[in-house]
Enzyme design. Structure first.
Site: not given
Ligand SMILES: NC(=O)c1ccc[n+]([C@@H]2O[C@H](COP(=O)([O-])OP(=O)(O)OC[C@H]3O[C@@H](n4cnc5c(N)ncnc54)[C@H](OP(=O)(O)O)[C@@H]3O)[C@@H](O)[C@H]2O)c1
Length: 264
Positions: A37, A116, A129, A133
């Site tokens: 965490d 992002s 958010y 970022k």
């Molecule tokens: N998907 C998009 O379109 C997009 C676009 C731009 C940027 N991003 C960036 O890409 C990254 C991944 O995004 P995603 O879309 O794959 O999001 P996601 O599916 O929500 O994944 C986020 C991950 O972070 C973990 N997490 C959240 N809070 C946490 C905590 N307190 N401690 C440890 N782990 C934690 C979650 O696991 P647990 O909940 O099990 O802890 C999960 O594995 C992020 O940095 C996001 O800002 C994503």
């Protein structure tokens, strides 16, 4: 998960951390899973010590954990805002502080911070958010300058929309003022649609793996659809009001379609 799996496939010894891994520790397709965490100093310390016991001092730290809470600026509470900043910003700085002594002792290292395209431009109803970022962008620039003498490189990953599926469990602010309800519901549906039809996260993982093979990592890796990467360029060159109108229109699309239907 996709990035960890891509690194594992590319031959890295990966220790992957997430809160949910507390229930499923051990070896998996994305590497060795350990509970983490990033908002808890003890958990960060424990994770880093266990990872070091498993594979020694790290060559690379990938800071990917993040949360997003959708809501109007006026509706997001201080606690909701703080939760986003604590996870997305303080989470990264805690992890970095923990691994830096190990990397400096090794004489090299690489830190990959997930930002992002929202780290470079705002969109409606994602203020917490977007602020987080933008903070990641700023401190990563400082970090890169401070760490250059120690041969520790810093890379910012700036994804556009990707099909991670996170919209299925995305948080929304507890309150929604009636005055924002229509605009919020339109923007939320556009955001969900853009993510569901976004880029392939496996490909993003491979782009990061490929960058890590290089002798020098780029400082910025902007990954996503052409129109989203173009939006960042337009943000920097167009007058602010024109850019705001273009982005605002995109996130109003559903409202207008709805109005057309109800008037039609
Ligand atoms: N998907 C998009 O379109 C997009 C676009 C731009 C940027 N991003 C960036 O890409 C990254 C991944 O995004 P995603 O879309 O794959 O999001 P996601 O599916 O929500 O994944 C986020 C991950 O972070 C973990 N997490 C959240 N809070 C946490 C905590 N307190 N401690 C440890 N782990 C934690 C979650 O696991 P647990 O909940 O099990 O802890 C999960 O594995 C992020 O940095 C996001 O800002 C994503």
């Amino acid at each position: 998960l996709h990035t960890a799996a891509a690194l594992k496939k590319d031959g890295w010894q990966v220790v992957a951390g997430a809160r949910s891994f507390a229930n499923q520790p051990g070896e998996g397709e994305m590497g060795y899973r350990l509970a983490l965490d990033v908002t808890s100093r003890d958990s960060v310390k424990d994770f880093c010590l266990k990872a070091e016991e498993l594979f020694g001092a790290p060559d690379v730290l990938v800071n990917c954990a993040a949360v997003l809470t959708l809501g109007a600026v006026e509706d997001i509470s201080d606690d909701e805002f703080k939760n986003v900043l604590t996870t997305n910003v303080i989470g990264q700085t805690s992890m970095i502080r923990q691994v830096l002594p190990l990397m400096r002792a090794k004489g090299h290292g690489r830190i990959v911070n997930f930002s992002s395209i929202n780290g470079l431009m705002g969109i409606p109803f994602q203020s917490a958010y977007t602020a987080s970022k933008h903070a990641v962008e700023g401190y990563s620039e400082c970090l890169a300058m401070e760490l250059a003498p120690y041969h520790i490189e810093v890379t910012l990953v700036e994804p556009g929309d990707h099909r991670s599926g996170s919209q299925a469990y995305r948080k929304r602010a507890q309150s929604l003022s009636p005055c924002y309800a229509d605009a919020f519901s339109a923007a939320a549906s556009v955001i969900s649609h853009d993510e569901a039809t976004g880029s392939d996260p496996d490909k993003l993982g491979w782009i990061i793996a490929r960058a890590l093979r290089k002798r020098r990592m780029p400082f910025r890796l902007r990954i996503g659809r052409f129109d989203q990467r173009l939006a960042v360029v337009l943000h920097d060159i167009l007058p602010a009001q024109l850019f705001s109108w273009i982005i605002g229109s995109h996130y109003k699309k559903q409202v207008d379609e709805g109005r057309q239907k109800s008037h039609g």
